[in-house]
Write a protein that holds these residues in place. Structure first.
Motif, PDB file in Angstrom:
ATOM      1  N   PHE A  10       0.865  -1.170   0.000  1.00  0.00           N
ATOM      2  CA  PHE A  10       0.000   0.000   0.000  1.00  0.00           C
ATOM      3  C   PHE A  10       0.901   1.219   0.000  1.00  0.00           C
ATOM      4  N   PRO A  11       1.076   1.891  -1.141  1.00  0.00           N
ATOM      5  CA  PRO A  11       2.021   3.004  -1.231  1.00  0.00           C
ATOM      6  C   PRO A  11       1.716   4.118  -0.231  1.00  0.00           C
ATOM      7  N   LEU A  12       2.775   4.720   0.299  1.00  0.00           N
ATOM      8  CA  LEU A  12       2.609   5.815   1.245  1.00  0.00           C
ATOM      9  C   LEU A  12       1.782   6.947   0.670  1.00  0.00           C
ATOM     10  N   SER A  13       1.936   7.198  -0.619  1.00  0.00           N
ATOM     11  CA  SER A  13       1.165   8.284  -1.229  1.00  0.00           C
ATOM     12  C   SER A  13      -0.335   8.026  -1.094  1.00  0.00           C
ATOM     13  N   SER A  14      -0.746   6.775  -1.162  1.00  0.00           N
ATOM     14  CA  SER A  14      -2.172   6.446  -0.995  1.00  0.00           C
ATOM     15  C   SER A  14      -2.617   6.689   0.441  1.00  0.00           C
ATOM     16  N   LEU A  15      -1.750   6.358   1.400  1.00  0.00           N
ATOM     17  CA  LEU A  15      -2.090   6.612   2.799  1.00  0.00           C
ATOM     18  C   LEU A  15      -2.268   8.104   3.054  1.00  0.00           C
ATOM     19  N   TYR A  16      -1.337   8.909   2.534  1.00  0.00           N
ATOM     20  CA  TYR A  16      -1.431  10.358   2.709  1.00  0.00           C
ATOM     21  C   TYR A  16      -2.688  10.913   2.040  1.00  0.00           C
ATOM     22  N   GLU A  19      -5.682   9.986   4.116  1.00  0.00           N
ATOM     23  CA  GLU A  19      -5.711  10.779   5.345  1.00  0.00           C
ATOM     24  C   GLU A  19      -6.367  12.140   5.068  1.00  0.00           C
ATOM     25  N   GLN A  20      -6.025  12.746   3.927  1.00  0.00           N
ATOM     26  CA  GLN A  20      -6.580  14.056   3.576  1.00  0.00           C
ATOM     27  C   GLN A  20      -8.029  13.974   3.090  1.00  0.00           C
ATOM     28  N   SER A  21      -8.318  12.998   2.248  1.00  0.00           N
ATOM     29  CA  SER A  21      -9.644  12.947   1.627  1.00  0.00           C
ATOM     30  C   SER A  21     -10.683  12.190   2.454  1.00  0.00           C
ATOM     31  N   ARG A  22     -10.234  11.288   3.317  1.00  0.00           N
ATOM     32  CA  ARG A  22     -11.174  10.456   4.082  1.00  0.00           C
ATOM     33  C   ARG A  22     -10.882  10.530   5.583  1.00  0.00           C
ATOM     34  N   GLY A  23     -10.236  11.613   6.006  1.00  0.00           N
ATOM     35  CA  GLY A  23      -9.715  11.747   7.355  1.00  0.00           C
ATOM     36  C   GLY A  23     -10.636  11.333   8.491  1.00  0.00           C
ATOM     37  N   VAL A  24     -11.909  11.699   8.425  1.00  0.00           N
ATOM     38  CA  VAL A  24     -12.818  11.408   9.537  1.00  0.00           C
ATOM     39  C   VAL A  24     -13.550  10.069   9.375  1.00  0.00           C
ATOM     40  N   ARG A  29     -11.159  -1.039  12.896  1.00  0.00           N
ATOM     41  CA  ARG A  29     -11.805  -1.319  14.179  1.00  0.00           C
ATOM     42  C   ARG A  29     -10.954  -2.349  14.903  1.00  0.00           C
ATOM     43  N   GLN A  30     -10.759  -2.133  16.203  1.00  0.00           N
ATOM     44  CA  GLN A  30      -9.865  -2.999  16.970  1.00  0.00           C
ATOM     45  C   GLN A  30     -10.542  -3.393  18.288  1.00  0.00           C
ATOM     46  N   PRO A  31     -10.612  -4.699  18.583  1.00  0.00           N
ATOM     47  CA  PRO A  31     -11.170  -5.093  19.888  1.00  0.00           C
ATOM     48  C   PRO A  31     -10.126  -4.883  20.982  1.00  0.00           C
ATOM     49  N   ILE A  32     -10.521  -4.189  22.036  1.00  0.00           N
ATOM     50  CA  ILE A  32      -9.658  -3.967  23.198  1.00  0.00           C
ATOM     51  C   ILE A  32     -10.475  -4.279  24.441  1.00  0.00           C
ATOM     52  N   GLU A  33     -10.039  -5.295  25.174  1.00  0.00           N
ATOM     53  CA  GLU A  33     -10.702  -5.727  26.403  1.00  0.00           C
ATOM     54  C   GLU A  33     -12.202  -5.902  26.208  1.00  0.00           C
ATOM     55  N   GLY A  34     -12.563  -6.585  25.134  1.00  0.00           N
ATOM     56  CA  GLY A  34     -13.956  -6.939  24.891  1.00  0.00           C
ATOM     57  C   GLY A  34     -14.808  -5.849  24.260  1.00  0.00           C
ATOM     58  N   GLN A  35     -14.244  -4.670  23.998  1.00  0.00           N
ATOM     59  CA  GLN A  35     -14.997  -3.597  23.366  1.00  0.00           C
ATOM     60  C   GLN A  35     -14.309  -3.203  22.060  1.00  0.00           C
ATOM     61  N   TRP A  36     -15.124  -2.883  21.062  1.00  0.00           N
ATOM     62  CA  TRP A  36     -14.580  -2.472  19.771  1.00  0.00           C
ATOM     63  C   TRP A  36     -14.317  -0.976  19.783  1.00  0.00           C
ATOM     64  N   TYR A  39     -11.022   3.727  14.725  1.00  0.00           N
ATOM     65  CA  TYR A  39      -9.960   4.694  14.469  1.00  0.00           C
ATOM     66  C   TYR A  39     -10.125   5.247  13.067  1.00  0.00           C
ATOM     67  N   THR A  40     -10.110   6.565  12.966  1.00  0.00           N
ATOM     68  CA  THR A  40     -10.237   7.206  11.666  1.00  0.00           C
ATOM     69  C   THR A  40      -8.881   7.195  10.955  1.00  0.00           C
ATOM     70  N   TRP A  41      -8.923   7.594   9.690  1.00  0.00           N
ATOM     71  CA  TRP A  41      -7.679   7.708   8.923  1.00  0.00           C
ATOM     72  C   TRP A  41      -6.728   8.685   9.604  1.00  0.00           C
ATOM     73  N   LYS A  42      -7.236   9.831  10.049  1.00  0.00           N
ATOM     74  CA  LYS A  42      -6.374  10.838  10.677  1.00  0.00           C
ATOM     75  C   LYS A  42      -5.790  10.332  11.991  1.00  0.00           C
ATOM     76  N   GLN A  43      -6.599   9.665  12.798  1.00  0.00           N
ATOM     77  CA  GLN A  43      -6.092   9.123  14.060  1.00  0.00           C
ATOM     78  C   GLN A  43      -5.001   8.084  13.810  1.00  0.00           C
ATOM     79  N   THR A  44      -5.252   7.205  12.859  1.00  0.00           N
ATOM     80  CA  THR A  44      -4.295   6.141  12.562  1.00  0.00           C
ATOM     81  C   THR A  44      -2.978   6.707  12.054  1.00  0.00           C
TER      82      THR A  44
END
Length: 72
Positions: A10-16, A19-24, A29-36, A39-44
Motif C-alpha cells: 500500500f504506497p505511502l502516497s495512498s495513505l497520505y 488521510e486528507q480525503s477520508r480523514g474522519v 476497528r480494533q477489539p480492546i478488552e472486549g470492546q470495539w 480509528y479514523t484515517w487521521k487518528q491512525t
C-alpha cells in the motif's frame, strides 16, 4: 484502493491521500478488552507518525529492523 495486486503493498502516497480525503472516516476497528474501538484515517496516521518519531528518538535509522508482536 491503490495496492499492488502481487505484493499487497500500500504506497505511502495512498495513505497520505486517504488521510486528507477520508480523514474522519473509520479506517479500522480494533477489539480492546472486549470492546470495539474505531480509528479514523487521521487518528491512525497520527499514531503512525508518533511511533515513527519515537523510534527516531531511540536512535533507529532508515534500514534498521523493528519486530512487531501482535495477536493477528
Amino acid at each position: 484502493m491503490d495496492t499492488n495486486a502481487k505484493t499487497g503493498i500500500f504506497p505511502l502516497s495512498s495513505l497520505y491521500h486517504n488521510e486528507q480525503s477520508r480523514g474522519v472516516e473509520v479506517y479500522l476497528r480494533q477489539p480492546i478488552e472486549g470492546q470495539w474501538h474505531e480509528y479514523t484515517w487521521k487518528q491512525t496516521m497520527g499514531n503512525a507518525r508518533r511511533l515513527a518519531n519515537f523510534l527516531k528518538q531511540q536512535g533507529l535509522k532508515p534500514g534498521d529492523r523493528v519486530a512487531i508482536l501482535s495477536k493477528n
